[in-house]
Design an enzyme around this catalytic site. Structure first.
Site, mmCIF file in Angstrom:
data_model
loop_
_atom_site.group_PDB
_atom_site.id
_atom_site.type_symbol
_atom_site.label_atom_id
_atom_site.label_comp_id
_atom_site.label_asym_id
_atom_site.label_seq_id
_atom_site.Cartn_x
_atom_site.Cartn_y
_atom_site.Cartn_z
ATOM 1 N N LYS A 45 0.816 -1.211 0.000
ATOM 2 C CA LYS A 45 0.000 0.000 0.000
ATOM 3 C C LYS A 45 0.852 1.264 0.000
ATOM 4 O O LYS A 45 2.042 1.252 0.283
ATOM 5 C CB LYS A 45 -0.989 -0.029 1.168
ATOM 6 N N ARG A 63 -3.321 -10.102 4.603
ATOM 7 C CA ARG A 63 -3.745 -10.214 3.207
ATOM 8 C C ARG A 63 -2.613 -9.665 2.347
ATOM 9 O O ARG A 63 -2.265 -8.487 2.450
ATOM 10 C CB ARG A 63 -5.036 -9.432 3.000
#
Length: 298
Positions: free
Chosen positions: A224, A264
């Site tokens: 991210k 994840r």
């Protein structure tokens, strides 16, 4: 759809689980277009499972900042055959969707978990689908769709506010028939969270506050933007998404050590090693032997 089991079969492993990402999309932020047909997506899911993923999370709609929504028909076309084939091969599969119609079709095809980045806010029918099916349900902190979510990244105290909003969602979902034991909580890293304000790091440091809500916590930090910002070579240049994998592995080890239920991730092998290292370290600290096998009970 009738539930054959009133509660989901969530994993019983002592260690943190690894959820491998398969984006069947042309426009996801780090791997869009790589697995955007059924055959490629199924093979990618098989590869990640072979590398140690406990769950394969299949998504057909990008939720990167600024992304436009796709039609429900297109989302179904992308994810339904992939979920069905992976489930047929005995791979534990989740579906990454905000739509009740897609979730219901995926569960019918064999998905064991619905991973909803909106926590049921994007589609009021989602709670009913989850309640009737009895599957696991990842409830993420969410304040709006991708197109404008960063405009909502304002908090008095990000940890307190996110915990409070997730607790409210849990109550609303319970009142709609979703059993608390179906729920997994996700702080929604990157979703209406400011990189400049350090919201994502504060939430990671506050994982114990999330765990006090009494449900497992999923951490979805892989590749991210806040990692790209941390690793940037200059003030103007973010580290590209694939170059954030080593930092993701480091974050996985820390999240696992501090009690995350699952991480994840886009790449599995290094993260699968990291959760085992964290489990051994926690076990030594607790005076318990480390796990010697990677399998789980479902």
């Amino acid at each position: 759809m009738e539930s054959t089991n009133p509660l989901p079969h969530l994993p019983t492993l002592s260690r943190c689980l690894v959820m491998g990402i398969v984006n069947v999309t042309p426009d996801s932020f780090s791997d869009g277009g790589q697995w955007d047909d059924t055959h490629a997506a199924v093979e990618r899911g098989r590869q990640l499972a072979a590398e140690g993923a406990d769950i394969i999370d299949v998504g057909g709609e990008s939720t990167r900042p600024g992304a436009d929504r796709v039609s429900v028909e297109e989302e179904l076309r992308r994810v339904h055959p992939v979920v069905g084939e992976l489930a047929r091969q005995g791979i534990v599969t989740s579906v990454d969707t905000m739509r009740a119609e897609v979730a219901e079709a995926a569960v019918a095809a064999g998905a064991r978990i619905v991973n909803d980045v909106s926590g049921g806010l994007a589609d009021p029918a989602m709670a009913d689908v989850v309640a009737r099916s009895g599957v696991g349900y990842v409830v993420s902190h969410w304040r709006g769709h991708s197109r404008g979510m960063q405009d909502q990244a304002s908090y008095t105290d990000v940890v307190t506010d996110v915990v409070t909003e997730l607790e409210t969602r849990m109550t609303e979902l319970r009142d709609s028939g979703v059993h608390p034991e179906q729920m997994v909580l996700d702080p929604g890293l990157g979703f209406a969270k400011s990189v400049a304000e350090g919201h994502n790091w504060s939430l990671l440091a506050g994982i114990q506050e999330l765990r006090r809500l009494g449900r497992p916590v999923l951490v979805g930090a892989s590749r991210k933007r806040f990692l790209g910002h941390l690793l940037r070579a200059s003030d103007e240049e973010l580290r590209p998404a694939p170059g954030r994998d080593d930092a993701t592995v480091a974050l996985t080890a820390l999240a696992a050590y501090h009690g995350a239920w699952a991480v994840r991730v886009h790449e599995v092998s290094g993260n699968a090693d990291a959760v085992r290292v964290a489990d051994a370290w926690r076990g030594a600290a607790d005076g318990m032997p480390a796990a010697t096998t990677g399998g789980g009970a479902w």
